[in-house]
Design a protein around this motif. Structure first.
Motif, PDB file in Angstrom:
ATOM      1  N   VAL A  10       0.834  -1.204   0.000  1.00 40.04           N
ATOM      2  CA  VAL A  10       0.000   0.000   0.000  1.00 40.04           C
ATOM      3  C   VAL A  10       0.870   1.255   0.000  1.00 40.04           C
ATOM      4  N   VAL A  11       0.614   2.114  -0.981  1.00 40.05           N
ATOM      5  CA  VAL A  11       1.316   3.404  -1.053  1.00 40.05           C
ATOM      6  C   VAL A  11       0.291   4.533  -0.937  1.00 40.05           C
ATOM      7  N   SER A  12       0.784   5.764  -0.792  1.00 37.19           N
ATOM      8  CA  SER A  12      -0.180   6.857  -0.663  1.00 37.19           C
ATOM      9  C   SER A  12      -0.605   7.356  -2.036  1.00 37.19           C
ATOM     10  N   GLY A  13      -1.805   7.942  -2.071  1.00 36.14           N
ATOM     11  CA  GLY A  13      -2.359   8.502  -3.302  1.00 36.14           C
ATOM     12  C   GLY A  13      -2.673   9.974  -3.107  1.00 36.14           C
ATOM     13  N   LYS A  14      -3.802  10.396  -3.653  1.00 35.82           N
ATOM     14  CA  LYS A  14      -4.162  11.820  -3.589  1.00 35.82           C
ATOM     15  C   LYS A  14      -4.805  12.200  -2.266  1.00 35.82           C
ATOM     16  N   GLN A  15      -5.096  11.207  -1.424  1.00 37.97           N
ATOM     17  CA  GLN A  15      -5.727  11.393  -0.121  1.00 37.97           C
ATOM     18  C   GLN A  15      -7.097  12.050  -0.255  1.00 37.97           C
ATOM     19  N   LEU A  16      -7.759  11.732  -1.353  1.00 37.73           N
ATOM     20  CA  LEU A  16      -9.105  12.242  -1.598  1.00 37.73           C
ATOM     21  C   LEU A  16     -10.139  11.281  -1.028  1.00 37.73           C
ATOM     22  N   GLY A  17      -9.824   9.963  -1.113  1.00 41.34           N
ATOM     23  CA  GLY A  17     -10.765   8.929  -0.692  1.00 41.34           C
ATOM     24  C   GLY A  17     -11.362   9.199   0.686  1.00 41.34           C
ATOM     25  N   ARG A  18     -10.524   9.509   1.657  1.00 40.34           N
ATOM     26  CA  ARG A  18     -11.005   9.695   3.032  1.00 40.34           C
ATOM     27  C   ARG A  18     -11.952  10.894   3.141  1.00 40.34           C
ATOM     28  N   THR A  19     -11.775  11.876   2.274  1.00 42.16           N
ATOM     29  CA  THR A  19     -12.616  13.075   2.360  1.00 42.16           C
ATOM     30  C   THR A  19     -14.029  12.801   1.828  1.00 42.16           C
ATOM     31  N   ILE A  20     -14.209  11.709   1.080  1.00 40.65           N
ATOM     32  CA  ILE A  20     -15.548  11.382   0.587  1.00 40.65           C
ATOM     33  C   ILE A  20     -16.115  10.153   1.301  1.00 40.65           C
ATOM     34  N   GLY A  21     -15.455   9.744   2.399  1.00 43.43           N
ATOM     35  CA  GLY A  21     -15.967   8.633   3.206  1.00 43.43           C
ATOM     36  C   GLY A  21     -15.582   7.262   2.666  1.00 43.43           C
ATOM     37  N   PHE A  22     -14.720   7.238   1.647  1.00 46.63           N
ATOM     38  CA  PHE A  22     -14.264   5.970   1.079  1.00 46.63           C
ATOM     39  C   PHE A  22     -12.755   5.944   0.954  1.00 46.63           C
ATOM     40  N   PRO A  23     -12.034   5.763   2.079  1.00 49.95           N
ATOM     41  CA  PRO A  23     -10.584   5.632   1.970  1.00 49.95           C
ATOM     42  C   PRO A  23     -10.260   4.423   1.091  1.00 49.95           C
ATOM     43  N   THR A  24      -9.333   4.591   0.164  1.00 52.70           N
ATOM     44  CA  THR A  24      -9.001   3.488  -0.740  1.00 52.70           C
ATOM     45  C   THR A  24      -7.494   3.272  -0.715  1.00 52.70           C
ATOM     46  N   ALA A  25      -7.103   2.076  -0.340  1.00 51.09           N
ATOM     47  CA  ALA A  25      -5.681   1.725  -0.299  1.00 51.09           C
ATOM     48  C   ALA A  25      -5.185   1.540  -1.730  1.00 51.09           C
ATOM     49  N   ASN A  26      -4.161   2.318  -2.100  1.00 53.64           N
ATOM     50  CA  ASN A  26      -3.565   2.213  -3.439  1.00 53.64           C
ATOM     51  C   ASN A  26      -2.488   1.146  -3.416  1.00 53.64           C
ATOM     52  N   LEU A  27      -2.626   0.150  -4.287  1.00 61.54           N
ATOM     53  CA  LEU A  27      -1.706  -0.983  -4.271  1.00 61.54           C
ATOM     54  C   LEU A  27      -0.690  -0.914  -5.401  1.00 61.54           C
ATOM     55  N   GLY A  84       2.294   0.973   3.602  1.00 59.78           N
ATOM     56  CA  GLY A  84       3.467   0.112   3.738  1.00 59.78           C
ATOM     57  C   GLY A  84       3.123  -1.352   3.976  1.00 59.78           C
ATOM     58  N   ASP A  85       1.850  -1.621   4.306  1.00 63.74           N
ATOM     59  CA  ASP A  85       1.448  -3.014   4.567  1.00 63.74           C
ATOM     60  C   ASP A  85       1.209  -3.764   3.255  1.00 63.74           C
ATOM     61  N   THR A  86       1.122  -5.084   3.369  1.00 67.47           N
ATOM     62  CA  THR A  86       0.865  -5.930   2.199  1.00 67.47           C
ATOM     63  C   THR A  86      -0.565  -6.455   2.248  1.00 67.47           C
TER      64      THR A  86
END
Ligand SMILES: Cc1cc2nc3c(=O)[nH]c(=O)nc-3n(C[C@H](O)[C@H](O)[C@H](O)COP(=O)(O)O)c2cc1C
Ligand SMILES: Nc1ncnc2c1ncn2[C@@H]1O[C@H](COP(=O)(O)OP(=O)(O)O)[C@@H](O)[C@H]1O
Length: 141
Positions: A10-27, A84-86
């Protein structure tokens, strides 16, 4: 549908997901493991636990110029830091092709529907497994 089964970190993305109530782990995954695009109901394995989830493999036409493919997973009923997790992801069902939405509201409405479908498709698998476990254990005892 061809079943996909792959592992990525898991890496970071635009950090938009959490602001719309749907955090999405970018793989980050090996491209040769991914031969399709679309939205899927999935099972996610993380740190010895198993969850239902929804995954998008695509270019996010609502936000991007449509060239860079990302693999993103929202895990149902989970909150925690995954950077950083798998994760190991297994597709259960194809839900729909990726779409270009007019606005965030329309995307969020569709994501809620995707989650509703995933609950129906993925969670009965676990219930069945739980139902089957005690008799099997008894039979072996
Ligand atoms: C199940 C699921 C379905 C998605 N479907 C679409 C889609 O049809 N069109 C689109 O542009 N983005 C789609 N997305 C991507 C979201 O736009 C993305 O998660 C959002 O931009 C947040 O990105 P971030 O993780 O970089 O913050 C989907 C994401 C998920 C998890
Ligand atoms: N239910 C969840 N599903 C996926 N990621 C989650 C969840 N809850 C918390 N997270 C965390 O939030 C991050 C995703 O949030 P998001 O705002 O989309 O940021 P990013 O754009 O960096 O992916 C994940 O990488 C993970 O660390």
């Amino acid at each position: 549908m061809n079943k996909l089964n792959f592992t990525g970190h898991v890496v970071s993305g635009k950090q938009l997901g959490r602001t719309i109530g749907f955090p999405t782990a970018n793989l980050v995954v090996n491209r040769t493991q991914i031969d399709t695009h679309g939205v899927f109901a999935v099972t996610v394995h993380h740190a010895g636990n198993q969850y239902a989830g929804v995954m998008n493999i695509g270019v996010r036409p609502s936000f991007e110029d449509g060239t860079h493919t990302t693999v993103e997973v929202h895990i149902l009923d989970f909150a925690g830091d995954l950077y950083g997790d798998t994760l190991t992801v297994e597709t259960i069902a194809f839900l729909r092709p990726e779409q270009a939405f007019e606005n965030l509201e329309a995307l969020v409405a569709q994501l809620k529907e995707d989650v509703r479908q995933a609950r129906k498709l993925v969670e009965p698998n676990y219930m069945y497994a739980r139902m089957m476990t005690p008799p099997v254990t008894l039979a072996l005892a």
